[in-house]
Design a protein around this motif. Structure first.
Motif: not given
Length: 273
Positions: A204-217
């Motif tokens: 979910e944006y903006p908590y995942n700011p870029n849309g990374s697969v599996m929310a990978v940071a």
């Protein structure tokens, strides 16, 4: 003994002073070195224990950010010896030393193939970072979950983190599903963007700011000694960096500082003991 840290600068990198500052606070002896000093043989990787690729706008922050730098380093030879710079990087890893890449530095590590380094095959590009799904530059603080089963040296002792991101290309993507499964099974997915209310990884944006697969940071190599992440730990080196520092009690040893202290302590336990 204080570990020696090389903080790379030049060609659009702009977080080198902040990174050197937090390394100094963490107990290292940092030196800001321009990339050309390494390529001309004026400075040598073998003289350092930790190599940091800081954030910034390395060769631009647009599609293919860090690609030009990766191409340059892949084919570069040291002016004084004729040796391949990539060989020096591989020797650095083999010697048990530490590498961290932050933001554009993370982009550089994946495009050099130093991450994910599956089965020790450094130099093979299996993942990348591309345009944010939002189509714009993201500058915000994010909640992160730390994989406690990861071998990552830098994140030892953490469960959760709260760091700022500032990037236009931070969406983590993989070559295929097999690569993703191997990253999961090897504990190489170190950080994931989470929803601040549930604490669970999110798309979910903006908590995942870029849309990374599996929310990978952030990910590491199988040894846990090469670490790349999009958030900026060096930007949380003092309580007043926190956006709510006047409303919350922030410990003097911030998570950003603690992350680099983990690296310093590891080097003292292994290479400097």
């Amino acid at each position: 003994m204080r570990p020696r840290a090389l903080v790379l600068s030049g060609y659009g990198i702009n977080c080198e002073r902040e990174t050197a500052h937090v390394l100094r606070l963490a107990g290292a002896d940092p030196e800001i070195v321009h990339l050309s000093e390494l390529l001309y043989g004026e400075k040598h990787l073998r003289d350092y224990h930790l190599l940091c690729f800081p954030g910034g706008f390395l060769d631009g922050d647009h599609l293919g950010a860090a690609q030009a730098a990766a191409h340059r380093l892949r084919h570069a030879r040291i002016r004084t010896s004729g040796e391949r710079f990539m060989d020096h990087l591989l020797e650095f890893i083999k010697a048990g030393k530490l590498i961290i890449g932050i933001c554009n530095g993370f982009q550089l590590l994946v495009k050099l193939g130093l991450l994910p380094g599956l089965e020790g095959r450094y130099g093979e590009r299996l993942v990348s970072l591309t345009y944010n799904d939002s189509g714009r530059f993201e500058d915000r603080w994010v909640s992160l979950r730390v994989n406690r089963d990861s071998p990552c040296v830098f994140t030892r002792g953490f469960k959760r983190l709260y760091f700022p991101v500032r990037h236009g290309e931070g969406k983590f993507v993989v070559r295929d599903r097999d690569v993703l499964e191997r990253l999961i099974s090897g504990g190489q997915i170190v950080l994931q963007y989470t929803h601040p209310e549930t604490g669970e990884p999110t798309q979910e944006y903006p908590y995942n700011p870029n849309g990374s697969v599996m929310a990978v940071a952030g990910i590491c190599d199988p040894t846990g000694r090469v670490f790349g992440l999009m958030p900026h730990p060096e930007a949380f080196n003092h309580p007043t960096n926190h956006p709510r520092w006047r409303r919350e009690t922030i410990p003097p040893e911030t998570p950003g500082l603690r992350l680099f202290k983990n690296a310093v302590e590891y080097l003292r336990e292994t290479l400097l003991s």
